[in-house]
Design a protein around this motif. Structure first.
Motif, PDB file in Angstrom:
ATOM      1  N   GLN A  39     -38.016 -33.508   9.804  1.00 23.03           N
ATOM      2  CA  GLN A  39     -37.397 -34.821   9.895  1.00 23.03           C
ATOM      3  C   GLN A  39     -35.978 -34.786   9.327  1.00 23.03           C
ATOM      4  O   GLN A  39     -35.074 -35.410   9.864  1.00 23.03           O
ATOM      5  CB  GLN A  39     -38.245 -35.850   9.150  1.00 23.03           C
ATOM      6  CG  GLN A  39     -37.869 -37.262   9.480  1.00 23.03           C
ATOM      7  CD  GLN A  39     -38.817 -38.265   8.865  1.00 23.03           C
ATOM      8  OE1 GLN A  39     -39.389 -38.023   7.810  1.00 23.03           O
ATOM      9  NE2 GLN A  39     -38.974 -39.393   9.517  1.00 23.03           N
ATOM     10  N   GLY A  40     -35.764 -34.037   8.261  1.00 21.70           N
ATOM     11  CA  GLY A  40     -34.422 -33.897   7.702  1.00 21.70           C
ATOM     12  C   GLY A  40     -33.467 -33.227   8.674  1.00 21.70           C
ATOM     13  O   GLY A  40     -32.320 -33.655   8.837  1.00 21.70           O
ATOM     14  N   PHE A  41     -33.941 -32.177   9.340  1.00 21.86           N
ATOM     15  CA  PHE A  41     -33.117 -31.511  10.356  1.00 21.86           C
ATOM     16  C   PHE A  41     -32.775 -32.473  11.487  1.00 21.86           C
ATOM     17  O   PHE A  41     -31.638 -32.535  11.945  1.00 21.86           O
ATOM     18  CB  PHE A  41     -33.834 -30.275  10.899  1.00 21.86           C
ATOM     19  CG  PHE A  41     -33.138 -29.666  12.072  1.00 21.86           C
ATOM     20  CD1 PHE A  41     -31.973 -28.935  11.893  1.00 21.86           C
ATOM     21  CD2 PHE A  41     -33.621 -29.848  13.355  1.00 21.86           C
ATOM     22  CE1 PHE A  41     -31.313 -28.391  12.977  1.00 21.86           C
ATOM     23  CE2 PHE A  41     -32.972 -29.304  14.446  1.00 21.86           C
ATOM     24  CZ  PHE A  41     -31.812 -28.566  14.255  1.00 21.86           C
ATOM     25  N   ALA A  42     -33.773 -33.243  11.931  1.00 23.75           N
ATOM     26  CA  ALA A  42     -33.542 -34.202  13.020  1.00 23.75           C
ATOM     27  C   ALA A  42     -32.534 -35.265  12.600  1.00 23.75           C
ATOM     28  O   ALA A  42     -31.673 -35.664  13.384  1.00 23.75           O
ATOM     29  CB  ALA A  42     -34.859 -34.850  13.450  1.00 23.75           C
ATOM     30  N   LEU A  43     -32.596 -35.703  11.350  1.00 24.66           N
ATOM     31  CA  LEU A  43     -31.657 -36.711  10.859  1.00 24.66           C
ATOM     32  C   LEU A  43     -30.230 -36.176  10.847  1.00 24.66           C
ATOM     33  O   LEU A  43     -29.293 -36.861  11.263  1.00 24.66           O
ATOM     34  CB  LEU A  43     -32.061 -37.160   9.456  1.00 24.66           C
ATOM     35  CG  LEU A  43     -31.214 -38.257   8.826  1.00 24.66           C
ATOM     36  CD1 LEU A  43     -31.287 -39.528   9.646  1.00 24.66           C
ATOM     37  CD2 LEU A  43     -31.664 -38.516   7.408  1.00 24.66           C
ATOM     38  N   ILE A  44     -30.051 -34.945  10.401  1.00 26.70           N
ATOM     39  CA  ILE A  44     -28.720 -34.330  10.397  1.00 26.70           C
ATOM     40  C   ILE A  44     -28.200 -34.183  11.825  1.00 26.70           C
ATOM     41  O   ILE A  44     -27.039 -34.479  12.119  1.00 26.70           O
ATOM     42  CB  ILE A  44     -28.755 -32.980   9.670  1.00 26.70           C
ATOM     43  CG1 ILE A  44     -28.986 -33.210   8.174  1.00 26.70           C
ATOM     44  CG2 ILE A  44     -27.467 -32.191   9.898  1.00 26.70           C
ATOM     45  CD1 ILE A  44     -29.307 -31.958   7.403  1.00 26.70           C
ATOM     46  N   ALA A  45     -29.063 -33.740  12.733  1.00 28.74           N
ATOM     47  CA  ALA A  45     -28.660 -33.571  14.128  1.00 28.74           C
ATOM     48  C   ALA A  45     -28.293 -34.917  14.754  1.00 28.74           C
ATOM     49  O   ALA A  45     -27.314 -35.008  15.511  1.00 28.74           O
ATOM     50  CB  ALA A  45     -29.778 -32.902  14.924  1.00 28.74           C
ATOM     51  N   MET A  46     -29.033 -35.980  14.429  1.00 33.32           N
ATOM     52  CA  MET A  46     -28.705 -37.308  14.951  1.00 33.32           C
ATOM     53  C   MET A  46     -27.340 -37.766  14.439  1.00 33.32           C
ATOM     54  O   MET A  46     -26.561 -38.358  15.178  1.00 33.32           O
ATOM     55  CB  MET A  46     -29.771 -38.325  14.536  1.00 33.32           C
ATOM     56  CG  MET A  46     -31.061 -38.213  15.306  1.00 33.32           C
ATOM     57  SD  MET A  46     -32.382 -39.244  14.635  1.00 33.32           S
ATOM     58  CE  MET A  46     -31.633 -40.848  14.568  1.00 33.32           C
ATOM     59  N   GLY A  47     -27.057 -37.495  13.170  1.00 29.04           N
ATOM     60  CA  GLY A  47     -25.753 -37.852  12.614  1.00 29.04           C
ATOM     61  C   GLY A  47     -24.620 -37.134  13.311  1.00 29.04           C
ATOM     62  O   GLY A  47     -23.579 -37.731  13.618  1.00 29.04           O
ATOM     63  N   CYS A  48     -24.819 -35.859  13.590  1.00 33.41           N
ATOM     64  CA  CYS A  48     -23.793 -35.092  14.308  1.00 33.41           C
ATOM     65  C   CYS A  48     -23.582 -35.647  15.713  1.00 33.41           C
ATOM     66  O   CYS A  48     -22.440 -35.772  16.175  1.00 33.41           O
ATOM     67  CB  CYS A  48     -24.180 -33.618  14.363  1.00 33.41           C
ATOM     68  SG  CYS A  48     -24.129 -32.790  12.768  1.00 33.41           S
ATOM     69  N   CYS A  49     -24.668 -35.987  16.395  1.00 29.75           N
ATOM     70  CA  CYS A  49     -24.548 -36.566  17.744  1.00 29.75           C
ATOM     71  C   CYS A  49     -23.827 -37.905  17.694  1.00 29.75           C
ATOM     72  O   CYS A  49     -22.996 -38.207  18.565  1.00 29.75           O
ATOM     73  CB  CYS A  49     -25.927 -36.739  18.369  1.00 29.75           C
ATOM     74  SG  CYS A  49     -26.737 -35.201  18.811  1.00 29.75           S
ATOM     75  N   ALA A  50     -24.139 -38.712  16.688  1.00 30.90           N
ATOM     76  CA  ALA A  50     -23.482 -40.012  16.575  1.00 30.90           C
ATOM     77  C   ALA A  50     -21.984 -39.852  16.329  1.00 30.90           C
ATOM     78  O   ALA A  50     -21.171 -40.577  16.899  1.00 30.90           O
ATOM     79  CB  ALA A  50     -24.124 -40.821  15.447  1.00 30.90           C
TER      80      ALA A  50
END
Length: 132
Positions: A39-50
């Motif tokens: 979930q932490g990895f997914a959160l970081i990836a979502m931030g980068c996409c945003a």
């Protein structure tokens, strides 16, 4: 033409959300990694996409960023329950913790659009609401 682009964006985002949920289940089960790590990895990836969405200036790039964001968001949504249970280390408390997470998520979804609209009215740009 704009309506078909919007339909493609929604279809792509929905498909990526589903695919992200399914793949997170498969990867998490196969690797036996903790839900909070994934979930932490997914959160970081979502931030980068945003953040990428701020600098992209063409439709294909924006669609790609939306698809990636939705893919990782599927993982975040899917792992919310297991991550809360792991953090609380008690299945008895996990229902309360999951409800607490959903409550705060709902509050921000409820108050976010009016605040974003106000910031857009004041600044004349979507940059400020997007960065919040």
């Amino acid at each position: 033409a704009d309506e078909s682009k919007a339909n493609r964006q929604l279809a792509a985002a929905g498909g990526a959300l589903l695919l992200g949920s399914v793949l997170v289940l498969a990867v998490g089960h196969h690797l036996r990694k903790t839900p909070m790590l994934i979930q932490g990895f997914a959160l970081i990836a979502m931030g980068c996409c945003a953040l990428l969405m701020l600098v992209i200036n063409n439709y294909a790039g924006l669609l790609s960023s939306i698809v990636l964001f939705s893919f990782f968001n599927g993982g975040m949504i899917f792992l919310c329950g297991p991550a809360v249970e792991q953090a609380l280390k008690s299945p008895e408390k996990s229902a309360h913790g999951y409800g607490h997470c959903q409550f705060w998520d709902s509050i921000f979804v409820f108050i976010g659009p009016p605040i974003a609209g106000f910031l857009y009215d004041v600044t004349g740009s979507y940059t400020a609401p997007y960065l919040i």
